[in-house]
Design a protein around this motif. Structure first.
Motif, short mmCIF file in Angstrom:
data_model
loop_
_atom_site.label_atom_id
_atom_site.label_comp_id
_atom_site.label_asym_id
_atom_site.label_seq_id
_atom_site.Cartn_x
_atom_site.Cartn_y
_atom_site.Cartn_z
N LEU A 1 -5.15 4.73 2.50
CA LEU A 1 -5.43 3.46 1.85
C LEU A 1 -5.28 2.28 2.78
O LEU A 1 -6.19 1.47 2.95
CB LEU A 1 -4.51 3.27 0.63
N GLY A 2 -4.10 2.14 3.40
CA GLY A 2 -3.87 1.03 4.30
C GLY A 2 -2.48 0.47 4.18
O GLY A 2 -1.68 0.87 3.33
N THR A 3 -2.21 -0.51 5.02
CA THR A 3 -0.88 -1.09 5.10
C THR A 3 -0.99 -2.45 5.76
O THR A 3 -1.88 -2.67 6.59
CB THR A 3 0.06 -0.19 5.92
N LEU B 1 3.72 4.64 6.09
CA LEU B 1 2.38 5.20 5.93
C LEU B 1 1.66 5.27 7.27
O LEU B 1 1.00 6.27 7.59
CB LEU B 1 1.58 4.39 4.92
N LEU B 2 1.76 4.22 8.07
CA LEU B 2 1.10 4.20 9.37
C LEU B 2 1.78 5.15 10.35
O LEU B 2 1.11 5.91 11.07
CB LEU B 2 1.10 2.78 9.94
N ALA B 3 3.10 5.13 10.39
CA ALA B 3 3.83 5.98 11.33
C ALA B 3 3.58 7.46 11.05
O ALA B 3 3.33 8.26 11.96
CB ALA B 3 5.33 5.68 11.26
N LYS C 1 -0.27 -10.85 2.33
CA LYS C 1 -1.30 -11.58 1.58
C LYS C 1 -2.69 -11.20 2.07
O LYS C 1 -3.61 -10.97 1.28
CB LYS C 1 -1.08 -13.09 1.72
N HIS C 2 -2.85 -11.10 3.40
CA HIS C 2 -4.14 -10.71 3.98
C HIS C 2 -4.53 -9.30 3.54
O HIS C 2 -5.68 -9.05 3.16
CB HIS C 2 -4.07 -10.78 5.50
N TYR C 3 -3.56 -8.39 3.58
CA TYR C 3 -3.82 -7.00 3.19
C TYR C 3 -4.15 -6.90 1.70
O TYR C 3 -5.13 -6.25 1.31
CB TYR C 3 -2.59 -6.15 3.52
N LEU C 4 -3.36 -7.55 0.86
CA LEU C 4 -3.60 -7.48 -0.58
C LEU C 4 -4.93 -8.11 -0.97
O LEU C 4 -5.62 -7.62 -1.88
CB LEU C 4 -2.46 -8.18 -1.34
#
Length: 327
Positions: free
Chosen positions: A13-15, A76-78, A25-28
């Protein structure tokens, strides 16, 4: 051995890039602007999102990310990077021309950058593996949209294989059962908590709920549990319209109030532990259960980068390789 290069996109999905209000805020904004996720009329939703939701939600979510952030970034990224590393190692001897990239539907590493890297290496085929065992239009279909959009900037389009779901795959079911069996105590009720979606999406044709129930039943049967020993719930609802039920938080409260003392919870829809499992399930829902009379609560982690999970993902990838390219 493989003669031509084949790329694999492992997609989650992303993080946010950092546990700050601005980054969250940018991600959401990117996530919640996807019409697959929120399908309200665009102008109406844009006003609600930018004027009300982001200013209130971003600071609160940033604090939650700060609590789980690691030196390697978000979990999630790690863990996603660890999955790629282990998969690349798995294929080094078997298919040395297989190139694996991690991509996120929202945030970094972006789908566009991952596709660009694969195209630059002149791959003949791209296998897209969304890390969502159960199909949903809000997740799997969003991956397809992002992937198709990323290809628009390229004249050359490689052959494509897209893995739609794997919610019933024997290796997936066995890996889940093996992760649960040594931890589950005889007096514990097992809760399968899946991320929710609006009920309306199901009524409009999304097969996600059906996939979730099928997964849970297969795992429960593998563990030889009786119907009274397990239950399916749905977490992380957002907004005012009805989502898939029963809701995880309300169910845990009711169970504790009705005398259930011991509980184990697993989230089979999450291939990687993230904010929704670490903070919401392991912390927030633990408090709900214990504050209402429960005495023992354990969260069973996602499959993450475990050997059995890597074997499953490798098997899914191998099934999409041309027959003359398998080892």
């Amino acid at each position: 051995m493989m003669k031509n290069k084949i790329g694999v996109l492992l997609v989650n999905l992303g993080t946010p890039s950092a546990p700050t209000t601005a980054a969250v805020k940018h991600y959401l904004k990117q996530f919640l602007s996807d019409p697959r996720v929120i399908d309200l009329p665009r102008l109406q939703w844009s006003v609600i999102l930018n004027a009300f939701i982001l200013p209130r939600r971003a600071p609160r979510v940033a604090k939650l990310y700060q609590a789980i952030w690691t030196e390697q970034g978000s979990p999630l990224l790690a863990i996603g990077r660890e999955q790629v590393q282990k998969l690349q190692h798995y294929f080094t001897a078997r298919q040395p021309n297989l190139i694996i990239e991690l991509a996120m539907t929202y945030g970094e590493p972006s789908m566009q950058s991952a596709v660009d890297r694969l195209i630059a290496q002149q791959v003949q085929k791209i296998i897209v593996l969304p890390l969502y065992p159960q199909y949903s239009s809000t997740t799997t279909a969003s991956v397809f949209d992002a992937f198709a959009h990323a290809l628009k900037s390229h004249r050359a389009m490689p052959e494509i294989a897209f893995i739609h779901h794997y919610h019933q795959h024997p290796l997936y079911i066995q890996a889940l059962a093996n992760s649960i069996r040594p931890k589950l105590q005889s007096d514990e009720l097992l809760i399968f908590s899946f991320h929710g979606i609006p009920e309306r999406y199901q009524q409009e044709g999304d097969c996600y709920a059906e996939h979730c129930h099928q997964t849970a039943l297969l795992v429960a049967n593998t563990l030889e549990l009786t119907p009274s020993q397990w239950q399916v719930t749905f977490q992380s609802r957002f907004g005012k319209e009805p989502w898939l039920q029963p809701y995880t938080d309300e169910t845990l409260q009711q169970l504790a109030q009705n005398g259930q003392k011991a509980l184990a919870i697993v989230c089979p829809g999450f291939a990687v532990d993230c904010l929704e499992t670490i903070e919401e399930i392991e912390e927030e829902n633990r408090e709900i259960f214990l504050d209402n009379g429960g005495e023992r609560y354990q969260y069973i982690p996602a499959l993450n980068a475990s050997d059995e999970h890597i074997e499953l993902l490798a098997t899914l990838i191998e099934a999409q390789l041309p027959s003359d390219h398998t080892a």
